[in-house]
Design an enzyme around this catalytic site. Structure first.
Site, PDB file in Angstrom:
ATOM      1  N   GLY A  31       0.826  -1.194   0.000  1.00  0.00           N
ATOM      2  CA  GLY A  31       0.000   0.000   0.000  1.00  0.00           C
ATOM      3  C   GLY A  31       0.861   1.244   0.000  1.00  0.00           C
ATOM      4  O   GLY A  31       2.002   1.228   0.446  1.00  0.00           O
ATOM      5  N   GLY A  33       0.456   5.861   0.023  1.00  0.00           N
ATOM      6  CA  GLY A  33      -0.416   7.023   0.113  1.00  0.00           C
ATOM      7  C   GLY A  33       0.401   8.291   0.038  1.00  0.00           C
ATOM      8  O   GLY A  33       1.570   8.273  -0.343  1.00  0.00           O
ATOM      9  N   ALA A  34      -0.224   9.401   0.410  1.00  0.00           N
ATOM     10  CA  ALA A  34       0.440  10.696   0.305  1.00  0.00           C
ATOM     11  C   ALA A  34       1.608  10.826   1.263  1.00  0.00           C
ATOM     12  O   ALA A  34       2.507  11.639   1.041  1.00  0.00           O
ATOM     13  CB  ALA A  34      -0.569  11.806   0.561  1.00  0.00           C
ATOM     14  N   TYR A  35       1.606  10.029   2.336  1.00  0.00           N
ATOM     15  CA  TYR A  35       2.606  10.228   3.378  1.00  0.00           C
ATOM     16  C   TYR A  35       3.607   9.086   3.503  1.00  0.00           C
ATOM     17  O   TYR A  35       4.582   9.207   4.234  1.00  0.00           O
ATOM     18  CB  TYR A  35       1.921  10.441   4.731  1.00  0.00           C
ATOM     19  CG  TYR A  35       1.005  11.635   4.726  1.00  0.00           C
ATOM     20  CD1 TYR A  35       1.529  12.920   4.680  1.00  0.00           C
ATOM     21  CD2 TYR A  35      -0.376  11.467   4.737  1.00  0.00           C
ATOM     22  CE1 TYR A  35       0.702  14.028   4.657  1.00  0.00           C
ATOM     23  CE2 TYR A  35      -1.215  12.575   4.718  1.00  0.00           C
ATOM     24  CZ  TYR A  35      -0.670  13.849   4.680  1.00  0.00           C
ATOM     25  OH  TYR A  35      -1.497  14.942   4.639  1.00  0.00           O
ATOM     26  N   GLY A  36       3.381   7.976   2.831  1.00  0.00           N
ATOM     27  CA  GLY A  36       4.328   6.887   2.974  1.00  0.00           C
ATOM     28  C   GLY A  36       3.943   5.644   2.207  1.00  0.00           C
ATOM     29  O   GLY A  36       2.875   5.571   1.605  1.00  0.00           O
ATOM     30  N   VAL A  38       3.950   1.248   2.488  1.00  0.00           N
ATOM     31  CA  VAL A  38       3.937   0.136   3.433  1.00  0.00           C
ATOM     32  C   VAL A  38       4.305  -1.143   2.704  1.00  0.00           C
ATOM     33  O   VAL A  38       3.803  -1.405   1.603  1.00  0.00           O
ATOM     34  CB  VAL A  38       2.560  -0.024   4.099  1.00  0.00           C
ATOM     35  CG1 VAL A  38       2.583  -1.158   5.118  1.00  0.00           C
ATOM     36  CG2 VAL A  38       2.146   1.277   4.773  1.00  0.00           C
ATOM     37  N   LYS A  53       6.400   0.476   7.533  1.00  0.00           N
ATOM     38  CA  LYS A  53       6.024   1.728   6.881  1.00  0.00           C
ATOM     39  C   LYS A  53       7.212   2.677   6.839  1.00  0.00           C
ATOM     40  O   LYS A  53       7.907   2.866   7.836  1.00  0.00           O
ATOM     41  CB  LYS A  53       4.876   2.399   7.624  1.00  0.00           C
ATOM     42  CG  LYS A  53       4.461   3.739   7.014  1.00  0.00           C
ATOM     43  CD  LYS A  53       3.379   4.404   7.829  1.00  0.00           C
ATOM     44  CE  LYS A  53       3.110   5.809   7.288  1.00  0.00           C
ATOM     45  NZ  LYS A  53       2.152   6.528   8.136  1.00  0.00           N
ATOM     46  N   ASP A 177     -14.459   7.795  13.489  1.00  0.00           N
ATOM     47  CA  ASP A 177     -14.561   7.184  12.175  1.00  0.00           C
ATOM     48  C   ASP A 177     -14.381   5.678  12.239  1.00  0.00           C
ATOM     49  O   ASP A 177     -13.834   5.081  11.337  1.00  0.00           O
ATOM     50  CB  ASP A 177     -13.555   7.811  11.215  1.00  0.00           C
ATOM     51  CG  ASP A 177     -13.991   9.193  10.770  1.00  0.00           C
ATOM     52  OD1 ASP A 177     -15.011   9.289  10.077  1.00  0.00           O
ATOM     53  OD2 ASP A 177     -13.339  10.163  11.149  1.00  0.00           O
TER      54      ASP A 177
END
Length: 390
Positions: A31, A33-36, A38, A53, A177
């Site tokens: 996976g 995303g914008a920050y890292g 994995v 990560k 959430d």
């Protein structure tokens, strides 16, 4: 004490150089995303599969540096078998001057709760729900969870991506959430809460983010005067109902429809509830609704046991002030087969003294380096898995 990394292997993953300890092998991206990014990996020391990560350029700005520090600090603090936490954290750097990256190692989880909805026996539902509530009780008692902005393009059930919002504001210490996708499970029926800090800045940013709405407490939608930790109990009630029936309980098309779906089951709010709403528009809207009688939960969940129905009814109470707490829910007779007070971990006090400070990148970097260097692995006695796996 976390010794500096002296033996590591380098490889290119997703166009990024990874330099990880030799104990972690067979890295495979799962996976990003914008920050890292994995990766899954095998821990040669334990023989277990883990998730690692790596943050993207964690010290490129004050905001990124604070986010990186806070994620590390939060994950280090979480020491409960039903909440995601750190197995290891390391950096290839030997000194602060060479400190540019660090790696977070967490348990690898097989899937999220979405994958097994509608295929669960009652004893498995009991056990999974028990673990959810234990994790929530632990998180609530830390008082450290803040609202953060999500990366809506990232999906990875194996890890938690904690993020400080762009303006670094601190808000209420609630999950807000909680949904099946944030509950990771293993084949032995073990469960961990993997995203316990997501929330949104404004309603407009939530357009299209439907899944969250389905599990969101009515007082948040209606802008109640105050929120309490019971917002998460509502979410758990929705998840509980879905585990029983295999169907989403409140599948609203938008916010007004979400409220309509809720009230079809809970009935029309009382005048006491309406007075607790901050928004005059919300009060007037509720007053215009026709009277709806509360549904009979026994008929609604005819396949569930009487104890399950009783607990569910006490979770899905429209008035949050009358909803169960996590501790009260854990004391319900429904969990008698699993309840063990000695295993309900209490968190240590959390040092959030740096949260309100505006520090330079270099100072955030120094604090993060110290956190990496003084990391001590957490070991705990885990519960005996259920005799039958998921």
């Amino acid at each position: 004490m976390n010794d500096p990394q002296t033996h590591s292997s380098r490889q290119d993953i997703e166009n990024t150089v990874w330099e990880v300890r030799e104990r972690y092998v067979n890295l495979s991206p799962i996976g990003s995303g914008a920050y890292g990014t994995v990766c899954s990996a095998m821990d040669r020391r334990t023989g277990n599969k883990v998730a690692i990560k790596k943050l993207y350029r964690p010290f490129q700005s004050e905001i990124f540096a604070k986010r990186a520090y806070r994620e590390l600090k939060l994950l280090k603090h979480m020491k409960h078998e039903n909440v995601i936490g750190l197995i290891d954290v390391f950096t290839p750097a030997l000194t602060l001057d060479g400190f540019h990256d660090f790696y977070l190692v967490m348990p690898f989880m097989d899937a999220d709760l979405n994958k097994v909805m509608g295929r669960l026996s009652e004893d498995r539902i009991q056990y999974l729900l028990y673990q959810i509530l234990r994790g929530i009780k632990y998180i609530h008692s830390t008082g450290i969870i803040h609202r953060m902005l999500p990366d809506r393009h990232f999906y990875c059930p194996q890890v938690s991506l904690l993020r400080v919002s762009a303006n670094n504001k601190i808000s209420i210490n609630l999950l807000q959430d909680l949904k099946p996708g944030n509950l990771a499970i293993n084949k032995d029926c073990g469960l961990k809460i993997i995203d316990f800090g997501l929330a949104r800045h404004t309603d407009s940013e939530m357009t299209g983010y439907v899944v969250t709405r389905w599990y969101r407490a009515p007082e948040i939608i209606l802008n109640w005067r105050h929120y309490a930790q019971s917002v998460d109990i509502w979410s758990v009630g929705c998840i509980f109902a879905e585990m029983i029936t295999g169907k989403i309980l409140f599948k609203g098309k938008d916010y007004l429809d979400q409220l309509a779906q809720i009230m079809k089951i809970t009935g029309t709010p009382s005048s006491d509830f309406i007075q607790k709403l901050d928004s005059m528009e919300a009060r007037n809207y509720i007053r215009t609704l026709p009277y709806i009688k509360k549904k009979d939960f026994t008929s609604l969940f005819s396949n569930a046991s009487p104890l399950a129905v009783d607990l569910l009814e006490k979770m899905l109470v429209l008035d949050a002030d009358k909803r169960l707490s996590a501790a009260e829910a854990l004391s319900h007779p429904y969990f008698e087969p699993f309840r063990d007070l000695e295993e309900e971990t209490k968190p240590e006090p959390f040092d959030d003294s740096l949260d309100q400070l505006k520090l330079s990148v270099d100072l955030w970097k120094r604090h993060a380096f110290q956190e990496v260097m003084n990391f001590a692995p957490f070991s705990s006695l885990h519960k005996r898995p259920m005799e039958t796996a998921l």
